[in-house]
Design an enzyme around this catalytic site. Structure first.
Site, PDB file in Angstrom:
ATOM      1  N   ARG A 364     -55.878  11.848  22.999  1.00  0.00           N
ATOM      2  CA  ARG A 364     -54.733  11.036  22.581  1.00  0.00           C
ATOM      3  C   ARG A 364     -53.488  11.896  22.399  1.00  0.00           C
ATOM      4  O   ARG A 364     -52.379  11.494  22.764  1.00  0.00           O
ATOM      5  CB  ARG A 364     -55.063  10.302  21.292  1.00  0.00           C
ATOM      6  CG  ARG A 364     -55.633  11.258  20.228  1.00  0.00           C
ATOM      7  CD  ARG A 364     -55.381  10.834  18.813  1.00  0.00           C
ATOM      8  NE  ARG A 364     -56.105   9.669  18.395  1.00  0.00           N
ATOM      9  CZ  ARG A 364     -56.850   9.616  17.286  1.00  0.00           C
ATOM     10  NH1 ARG A 364     -57.020  10.717  16.565  1.00  0.00           N
ATOM     11  NH2 ARG A 364     -57.409   8.516  16.893  1.00  0.00           N
ATOM     12  N   ASN A 488     -54.712   7.101  13.222  1.00  0.00           N
ATOM     13  CA  ASN A 488     -54.859   7.622  11.866  1.00  0.00           C
ATOM     14  C   ASN A 488     -56.338   7.922  11.620  1.00  0.00           C
ATOM     15  O   ASN A 488     -57.148   7.016  11.432  1.00  0.00           O
ATOM     16  CB  ASN A 488     -54.349   6.598  10.850  1.00  0.00           C
ATOM     17  CG  ASN A 488     -54.296   7.148   9.440  1.00  0.00           C
ATOM     18  OD1 ASN A 488     -55.050   8.046   9.082  1.00  0.00           O
ATOM     19  ND2 ASN A 488     -53.402   6.607   8.626  1.00  0.00           N
ATOM     20  N   ASP A 489     -56.675   9.211  11.635  1.00  0.00           N
ATOM     21  CA  ASP A 489     -58.081   9.600  11.495  1.00  0.00           C
ATOM     22  C   ASP A 489     -58.642   9.297  10.113  1.00  0.00           C
ATOM     23  O   ASP A 489     -59.852   9.428   9.892  1.00  0.00           O
ATOM     24  CB  ASP A 489     -58.234  11.098  11.788  1.00  0.00           C
ATOM     25  CG  ASP A 489     -58.000  11.414  13.252  1.00  0.00           C
ATOM     26  OD1 ASP A 489     -58.274  10.543  14.094  1.00  0.00           O
ATOM     27  OD2 ASP A 489     -57.536  12.528  13.559  1.00  0.00           O
ATOM     28  N   CYS A 490     -57.772   8.919   9.184  1.00  0.00           N
ATOM     29  CA  CYS A 490     -58.239   8.589   7.835  1.00  0.00           C
ATOM     30  C   CYS A 490     -58.369   7.089   7.610  1.00  0.00           C
ATOM     31  O   CYS A 490     -58.556   6.637   6.483  1.00  0.00           O
ATOM     32  CB  CYS A 490     -57.299   9.187   6.796  1.00  0.00           C
ATOM     33  SG  CYS A 490     -57.428  10.990   6.697  1.00  0.00           S
TER      34      CYS A 490
END
Length: 799
Positions: A364, A488-490
């Site tokens: 990405r 958003n990896d969170c």
């Protein structure tokens, strides 16, 4: 406080106070041989990969952040006093030690003066070479003769695999083997097994690097790190330098280094030149050959000139002259150069990124990174874009990381279901059309490329498969599922929860796909996509609208995130900015959501990712942001990657004043005179800045390798300045602050040059009243390809 200034003429940032709040760095070399260097000569060197090819050592998470490095120690033989040619590591008092560092395009020059001895050290990697040069000039400004000893220093890794070198000491303490051959240090690892040049990823193989130091009288060498430093000593006071004599030890095992002692005598006013050459290969072969060919000052000065010319051409597609000199400094050098470094190294090598997690091209990130370099290196960008497209698997998802040195399209193993991210391949809808519009290569859509695991498709077919991937993974409200992450990896909405941000991306993808199908005369593809878009629009408005802004997403049981119903994380930036970018929100609804962004998220240092931050009132299984302190990283910090999207959204609405207010709030150069706030380099972008709930509000972290570089350059050049490539020509549609009376720009486009001057007599924010091209007025604001010449003069009147 100010630590330096921009030298726009030479395209350099000049650091005049070496005691910077944090180590301020630069990149040397290429993706073949790369290096990081700081204003105090700290950093490390690597071949092909920061994770698999790091042959000099760095210790992460240290204070200072950049040690060890590539150092030159200087010792006065009469007084026995010693110092380093850079302020650190010896760190002489700054009232006695003068220093200047010039970071340029893939080179750094550090000048110092102490005790009437001046040194100038130029660090760079000659173009297309796999070694670095340290070109050193030493000048005696004293009235008496000076006798000096100079010691080159690099701390070597015992193993090129960075994590093995730093962590697996029961192995790596036994594999290094040092030699000194014809005046050149040979740094060997695993030397009793063969080299495997065709299998770079194989860790267990024989490898060599070399170091030569020419120009003085060689007095000795040292290759044992403990011998050089001494017991319980540091780089600030090595015992070898202190006593002025090397032990000539050829180390085997433990920790190793490269030190060569050269002695010189300088009469008053005399200067002498010395050269350190350090690179990949055996001392007796490649090392000797490099010294023979490049071991002269004239040759290396010529190589440095060639390197500057190469890089200045590589970042010169847009040159601007606006009323804001700090904006000009960013756009004319540091913004495109930062984009080039991010394109080159993705998120793999910096003073923070260790390459332990992502030793390659994150899918990405790297697809987005291309947007920042397309105008400067279109042909090279095409190669990278094709590589990334072949990182898509046949089901439409993507491999998380593409390792270009080992990637084998058609033979890769597809990720496990739980590893897919929902946004990965949707970034292709930003980058592929941008490439085609920049180059005019419309046939690219019909090019057949393999999938990573099996099968093949045209580029357009890859794009359709990306859409289908998300359609096949939709939730209860007809919105895309979040999968393992959605940019958003969170935020982990999983395979049942839904993400509004990706819904906006999917809308953008469908709209773009329909436009491409129309241009390619593929009505069947339009007919396929149009009803899907209509249904998605209905679902977005019915289920993602929260009354004053868009939700962030849903848990599978219908629990909302990013809603006014939430005490924490009640509003997020991304769904609002992308509602504008995708066209999901228009008119009063679009104005309302961006006004709410300004009300709830805007701060003096940028726009927060969400607000309020999370502390306890959430499902932390989904919102992993609560791992972080409030207003740090994904927990409501000013995430710099997203700032360009906020700017683009405001420009789309015609709000030039607010767009530029946002842009300047996080623009690195805006903090040049108040560097104590931002702390990191005032010439490059960063990942995040501490938000208003953090005690470090305004401090920025993780410079260089961030999507913020790409989106900032893209937003500034194509949205604020409004110089936008289109399929049929070049669109000029500025959206600027109303107090700007105009600006000038040079733009290289499809091999032609455009000199553009924009006038804003009515002091509007947006709107083009008239455009003349080479003396002739055109209709609309797109310069058709048919009227373009090799050199073009464009006059634009706003109103």
């Amino acid at each position: 406080m100010q630590y330096g200034h921009f030298d726009d003429k030479n395209k350099e940032y000049v650091i005049t106070n070496p005691d910077t709040p944090r180590s301020w760095s630069n990149y040397l070399g290429s993706t073949e041989y790369g290096a990081i260097i700081t204003n105090n000569a700290g950093g490390y060197s690597f071949y092909k990969s920061g994770g698999m090819g790091r042959f000099t050592r760095i210790r992460f998470n240290s204070i200072p952040l950049d040690q060890p490095g590539r150092y030159i120690y200087v010792r006065d033989k009469q007084s026995a006093d010693y110092w380093s040619a850079s302020w650190q590591p010896v760190g002489k008092p700054l009232d006695k030690f003068k220093s200047e560092c010039r970071h340029g395009s893939a080179y750094t020059i550090i000048t110092s003066e102490y005790d009437k001895i001046k040194t100038e050290s130029k660090f760079f990697v000659p173009k297309d070479q796999i070694f670095e040069a340290w070109v050193i000039k030493v000048t005696n400004t004293d009235t008496k003769k000076r006798e000096l000893s100079l010691f080159s220093f690099a701390e070597y890794a015992n193993c090129w695999n960075a994590m093995q070198d730093l962590l697996n000491l029961q192995y790596t303490q036994y594999i290094a083997n040092m030699d000194f051959i014809d005046g050149i240090i040979d740094h060997g690892t695993n030397i009793h097994i063969p080299a495997m040049p065709n299998d770079f990823a194989e860790n267990d193989q024989g490898r060599h690097t070399f170091m030569a130091f020419v120009g003085g009288e060689t007095k000795g060498f040292e290759t044992d790190l403990e011998n050089f430093l001494g017991r319980y000593r540091t780089y600030a006071n090595p015992q070898t330098v202190e006593r002025g004599e090397c032990s000539n030890t050829k180390a085997a095992g433990d920790n190793v280094c490269g030190v060569i002692q050269n002695d010189i005598v300088l009469e008053p006013g005399e200067s002498k030149d010395l050269i350190v050459l350090m690179g990949v290969g055996e001392a007796g072969k490649e090392g000797k050959a490099v010294v023979k060919e490049f071991g002269s000052i004239d040759r290396l000065e010529n190589e440095l000139d060639k390197l500057k010319t190469y890089w200045h051409n590589r970042i010169g597609s847009v040159v601007v002259d606006t009323p804001d000199p700090e904006f000009n400094s960013m756009m004319n050098m540091w913004s495109p150069y930062n984009c080039q470094m991010t394109y080159a190294w993705s998120r793999a090598v910096s003073l923070v990124y260790t390459a332990s997690e992502r030793d390659g091209l994150g899918y990405r990130d790297s697809v987005q990174d291309l947007l920042g370099v397309l105008s400067n290196i279109p042909d090279e960008s095409k190669e990278r874009l094709e590589l990334m497209i072949t990182g898509q698997v046949a089901n439409g998802g993507a491999m998380p990381v593409v390792r270009k040195y080992a990637h084998k399209p058609g033979q890769e193993k597809a990720p496990k279901d739980e590893e897919y991210r929902s946004d990965d391949c949707l970034w292709l809808f930003n980058t592929i059309p941008a490439y085609v519009k920049e180059t005019g290569d419309i046939k690219f859509y019909n090019k057949v490329l393999p999938y990573a695991d099996k099968g093949e498709a045209t580029v357009l077919g890859h794009m359709r498969r990306a859409i289908e991937f998300n359609l096949e993974r939709s939730g209860n409200h007809g919105l895309p599922c979040g999968l393992s992450a959605d940019w958003n990896d969170c935020l982990r909405f999983g395979y049942d929860g839904e993400t509004t941000f990706v819904a906006m991306q999917l809308r953008f993808a469908l709209k773009t796909y329909i436009e491409i199908a129309d241009r390619l005369s593929k009505p069947e593809e339009q007919k396929w996509a149009e009803p899907i878009l209509a249904e998605l629009d209905k679902n977005i408005q019915a289920h993602a609208w929260d009354g004053e802004w868009y939700l962030r997403g849903y848990r599978v049981d219908g629990m909302k995130f990013g809603s006014k119903e939430n005490k924490e994380g009640s509003i997020y930036l991304n769904p609002q900015s992308w509602a504008i970018i995708s066209g999901a929100a228009e008119g009063e609804q679009a104005k309302l959501i961006m006004d709410k962004v300004y009300e709830h998220l805007a701060t003096e240092y940028g726009v927060a990712l969400c607000n309020p931050p999370y502390t306890y009132d959430t499902d932390y299984h989904i919102v992993r942001s609560a791992l972080f302190n409030p207003s740090m990283k994904e927990n409501g910090a000013i995430f710099t990657h997203t700032q360009g999207w906020a700017v683009m959204a405001e420009v789309t609405l015609g709000n030039g004043n607010r767009a530029y207010e946002y842009w300047r709030a996080y623009m690195p150069a805006a903090y040049n005179t108040k560097a104590e706030i931002r702390q990191i380099e005032p010439y490059v972008y960063n990942q995040s800045t501490h938000g208003k709930y953090s005690p470090r509000f305004g401090n920025s972290r993780l410079p260089w390798l961030s999507g913020s570089a790409t989106w900032s350059f893209f937003a500034a050049t194509q949205y604020i300045l409004g110089i936008q490539p289109e399929y049929d020509g070049l669109k000029i549609d500025p959206c600027i602050p109303s107090d700007w009376k105009g600006f000038k720009a040079l733009r290289r486009f499809r091999g032609m040059q455009f000199s553009i001057e924009v006038f804003n007599p009515a002091q509007v924010q947006k709107g083009v009243k008239k455009i003349t091209v080479n003396g002739r007025e055109i209709e609309g604001n797109i310069i058709p390809v048919g009227v373009m010449k090799e050199e073009n003069t464009v006059l634009v009147t706003m109103g």
